[in-house]
Design a protein around this motif. Structure first.
Motif, PDB file in Angstrom:
ATOM      1  N   SER A  14      -2.792 -11.591  -9.515  1.00 53.10           N
ATOM      2  CA  SER A  14      -3.587 -11.391  -9.422  1.00 53.10           C
ATOM      3  C   SER A  14      -3.344 -10.269  -8.341  1.00 53.10           C
ATOM      4  O   SER A  14      -2.434  -9.746  -8.028  1.00 53.10           O
ATOM      5  CB  SER A  14      -4.222 -12.301  -8.510  1.00 53.10           C
TER       6      SER A  14
ATOM      7  N   ASN B 292      -5.435  -6.829  -5.987  1.00 45.33           N
ATOM      8  CA  ASN B 292      -6.623  -6.040  -6.181  1.00 45.33           C
ATOM      9  C   ASN B 292      -7.071  -4.436  -6.431  1.00 45.33           C
ATOM     10  O   ASN B 292      -5.786  -3.879  -6.157  1.00 45.33           O
ATOM     11  CB  ASN B 292      -7.938  -6.723  -4.367  1.00 45.33           C
ATOM     12  N   THR B 293      -8.608  -3.799  -6.379  1.00 47.48           N
ATOM     13  CA  THR B 293      -8.138  -2.644  -6.715  1.00 47.48           C
ATOM     14  C   THR B 293      -6.854  -1.743  -5.424  1.00 47.48           C
ATOM     15  O   THR B 293      -6.556  -0.880  -5.785  1.00 47.48           O
ATOM     16  CB  THR B 293      -9.594  -1.564  -6.233  1.00 47.48           C
TER      17      THR B 293
ATOM     18  N   THR C 249     -12.472 -11.163 -13.327  1.00 44.76           N
ATOM     19  CA  THR C 249     -12.974 -10.517 -11.817  1.00 44.76           C
ATOM     20  C   THR C 249     -13.211 -11.395 -10.717  1.00 44.76           C
ATOM     21  O   THR C 249     -14.732 -12.407 -11.276  1.00 44.76           O
ATOM     22  CB  THR C 249     -13.688  -9.298 -12.190  1.00 44.76           C
TER      23      THR C 249
ATOM     24  N   LEU D 223     -12.868  -6.644   1.418  1.00 48.91           N
ATOM     25  CA  LEU D 223     -11.663  -7.158   1.806  1.00 48.91           C
ATOM     26  C   LEU D 223     -11.488  -5.234   2.853  1.00 48.91           C
ATOM     27  O   LEU D 223     -12.585  -4.526   2.516  1.00 48.91           O
ATOM     28  CB  LEU D 223     -10.712  -6.249  -0.206  1.00 48.91           C
TER      29      LEU D 223
ATOM     30  N   VAL E 163     -15.372  -4.907  -3.568  1.00 47.81           N
ATOM     31  CA  VAL E 163     -13.736  -5.219  -4.027  1.00 47.81           C
ATOM     32  C   VAL E 163     -13.625  -5.899  -4.985  1.00 47.81           C
ATOM     33  O   VAL E 163     -13.379  -6.604  -4.969  1.00 47.81           O
ATOM     34  CB  VAL E 163     -13.314  -4.939  -2.559  1.00 47.81           C
ATOM     35  N   ALA E 164     -12.799  -5.409  -6.394  1.00 47.43           N
ATOM     36  CA  ALA E 164     -12.595  -6.150  -7.279  1.00 47.43           C
ATOM     37  C   ALA E 164     -11.192  -6.917  -7.312  1.00 47.43           C
ATOM     38  O   ALA E 164     -10.435  -6.524  -6.464  1.00 47.43           O
ATOM     39  CB  ALA E 164     -12.384  -5.766  -9.026  1.00 47.43           C
ATOM     40  N   THR E 165     -11.122  -7.821  -6.981  1.00 48.68           N
ATOM     41  CA  THR E 165      -9.595  -9.218  -7.213  1.00 48.68           C
ATOM     42  C   THR E 165      -9.395  -9.540  -8.741  1.00 48.68           C
ATOM     43  O   THR E 165     -10.279  -9.676  -9.648  1.00 48.68           O
ATOM     44  CB  THR E 165      -9.329  -9.897  -6.392  1.00 48.68           C
ATOM     45  N   TYR E 166      -8.576  -8.952  -9.545  1.00 46.71           N
ATOM     46  CA  TYR E 166      -8.376  -9.661 -10.947  1.00 46.71           C
ATOM     47  C   TYR E 166      -7.231 -10.150 -11.356  1.00 46.71           C
ATOM     48  O   TYR E 166      -6.187 -11.065 -10.589  1.00 46.71           O
ATOM     49  CB  TYR E 166      -7.509  -8.259 -11.627  1.00 46.71           C
TER      50      TYR E 166
END
Length: 100
Positions: free
Chosen positions: A39, A41-42, A70, A75, A86-89
């Motif tokens: 993973s 994050n942005t 996503t 964060l 906030v995106a975490t992929y």
């Protein structure tokens, strides 16, 4: 004379220095990081991989068939400020299970 890459040529993660801001290089770095760590994050993608618009690169990877989930969360940035959504992929099966 500048060297040109042939169409469809794969970019190796080991040969994509951080100063290479081409879309291919950014996607390659992002995918390599996801494969190794599961993973990102942005904020990490911007800071660690020099990917300015991680969401756009994730969109492109999905269009190429990669299963990337996503999760939007809260964060803190490097200065300690809170940011919402906030995106975490997550690559493939690494996505956390969210209760229904």
């Amino acid at each position: 004379m500048a060297l040109k890459k042939k169409a469809g040529q794969q970019v190796s993660p080991k040969k994509t220095p951080l100063h290479d801001t081409s879309g291919d290089a950014q996607r390659t770095r992002l995918l390599a990081y996801l494969r190794e760590h599961g993973s990102i994050n942005t904020f990490e993608a911007i800071r660690l991989l020099n990917v300015l618009r991680p969401g756009a690169r994730i969109f492109e990877l999905r269009a190429r068939g990669y299963k990337i989930a996503t999760h939007l969360g809260v964060l803190k940035d490097d200065q300690g400020r809170l940011h919402h959504r906030v995106a975490t992929y997550y690559l493939g099966t690494n996505a956390p299970k969210v209760p229904a």
